[in-house]
Design a protein around this motif. Structure first.
Motif, PDB file in Angstrom:
ATOM      1  N   LYS A 152       8.291  -0.070   4.815  1.00 12.01           N
ATOM      2  CA  LYS A 152       7.118  -0.943   4.943  1.00 12.01           C
ATOM      3  C   LYS A 152       5.855  -0.153   4.644  1.00 12.01           C
ATOM      4  O   LYS A 152       5.615   0.910   5.208  1.00 12.01           O
ATOM      5  CB  LYS A 152       7.039  -1.531   6.354  1.00 12.01           C
ATOM      6  N   HIS A 153       5.044  -0.728   3.750  1.00 12.87           N
ATOM      7  CA  HIS A 153       3.744  -0.139   3.411  1.00 12.87           C
ATOM      8  C   HIS A 153       2.731  -1.265   3.408  1.00 12.87           C
ATOM      9  O   HIS A 153       2.778  -2.155   2.564  1.00 12.87           O
ATOM     10  CB  HIS A 153       3.801   0.532   2.032  1.00 12.87           C
ATOM     11  N   GLY A 154       1.834  -1.265   4.382  1.00 17.73           N
ATOM     12  CA  GLY A 154       0.940  -2.406   4.550  1.00 17.73           C
ATOM     13  C   GLY A 154       1.758  -3.629   4.906  1.00 17.73           C
ATOM     14  O   GLY A 154       2.529  -3.610   5.857  1.00 17.73           O
ATOM     15  N   GLU A 155       1.635  -4.680   4.131  1.00 13.68           N
ATOM     16  CA  GLU A 155       2.432  -5.885   4.353  1.00 13.68           C
ATOM     17  C   GLU A 155       3.651  -5.945   3.446  1.00 13.68           C
ATOM     18  O   GLU A 155       4.468  -6.854   3.553  1.00 13.68           O
ATOM     19  CB  GLU A 155       1.555  -7.137   4.125  1.00 13.68           C
ATOM     20  N   ALA A 156       3.766  -4.980   2.549  1.00 14.55           N
ATOM     21  CA  ALA A 156       4.876  -4.981   1.598  1.00 14.55           C
ATOM     22  C   ALA A 156       6.137  -4.392   2.215  1.00 14.55           C
ATOM     23  O   ALA A 156       6.087  -3.376   2.912  1.00 14.55           O
ATOM     24  CB  ALA A 156       4.494  -4.184   0.358  1.00 14.55           C
ATOM     25  N   LEU A 157       7.278  -5.037   1.951  1.00 15.44           N
ATOM     26  CA  LEU A 157       8.579  -4.545   2.377  1.00 15.44           C
ATOM     27  C   LEU A 157       9.369  -4.161   1.139  1.00 15.44           C
ATOM     28  O   LEU A 157       9.592  -4.982   0.250  1.00 15.44           O
ATOM     29  CB  LEU A 157       9.330  -5.615   3.175  1.00 15.44           C
TER      30      LEU A 157
END
Length: 225
Positions: free
Chosen positions: A143-148
């Protein structure tokens, strides 16, 4: 089997707690003094939870909890005590306790609080963070920010190794050993998976971490400048 370390000097109460917890399929290691607790508690292979009485014949549970936290153990700690004043409760939490149960208590309440702490600990262990990027183990994603970012099994195992040993050189041999499950793994296979991981990080705009090659040794997960 889930192990609970019980520090309680009252033989009647200690035995009652031990029997009740064993009926719930917990393994209970019961000691009755601060000295015995420090001699028997393992920091390299700790239990899943500590239940600590405060008043002991040779000290108090606060000292033991402070010692545990000084050894960098994050294992949940629940205090069991007859002390009901606010100052004692506050001190318990200041020493690193996760919960505080006043005596006399109901066994059902104790069982519920234990389950809650074990559940919270499992959720914590499922997350490994490094410089703003989170590896979610039970979902096998990054997970990076809201990205999966989805990972296949081998990518997940490689990244887990890096996240568990950040800024440390990890050799190809170590990665091969982790990936091997009855199949032959070659150096070029590891290199290929790391190339795919780097590509996924780049495509998803992950800027907080990078996997650097260390010539003749292996790889190292580092903070991206």
């Amino acid at each position: 089997m889930t192990t609970i370390f019980l520090l309680e000097d009252d033989p009647i109460l200690g035995k009652a707690i031990q029997l009740q917890l064993e009926l719930q399929s917990y393994r209970v290691e019961w000691v009755q003094s601060l000295t015995e607790a420090k001699n028997r508690a393992s920091v390299t292979s700790p239990p899943d939870l500590f239940l600590l009485d405060v008043n002991l014949p040779d000290g108090n549970g606060y000292d033991f909890c402070q010692w545990l936290r000084g050894e960098k153990l994050n294992t949940p700690v629940i205090f069991l005590t007859a002390r009901t004043d606010e100052e004692s409760v506050v001190r318990g939490f200041e020493e690193g306790a996760n919960d505080y149960i006043r005596k006399p208590f109901n066994q059902k309440e104790l069982a519920l609080r234990i389950r809650n702490q074990l559940s919270d600990m499992k959720a914590t262990l499922d997350l490994v963070r490094f410089n703003g990027v989170t590896l979610i183990k039970n979902q096998q994603v990054l997970k990076h920010g809201e990205a999966l970012i989805s990972l296949n099994r081998r990518e997940f195992e490689i990244l887990t190794t890096f996240f568990e040993h950040p800024e440390t050189i990890v050799t190809r041999e170590q990665l091969i050993e982790r990936l091997a499950s009855g199949e032959e793994i070659f150096d070029r296979t590891v290199d290929s998976h790391i190339s795919h991981i780097r590509s996924k990080l780049s495509k998803n705009g992950v800027k907080g971490v990078k996997i650097n090659s260390v010539y003749g040794q292996g790889y190292r997960l580092e903070k991206a400048v």
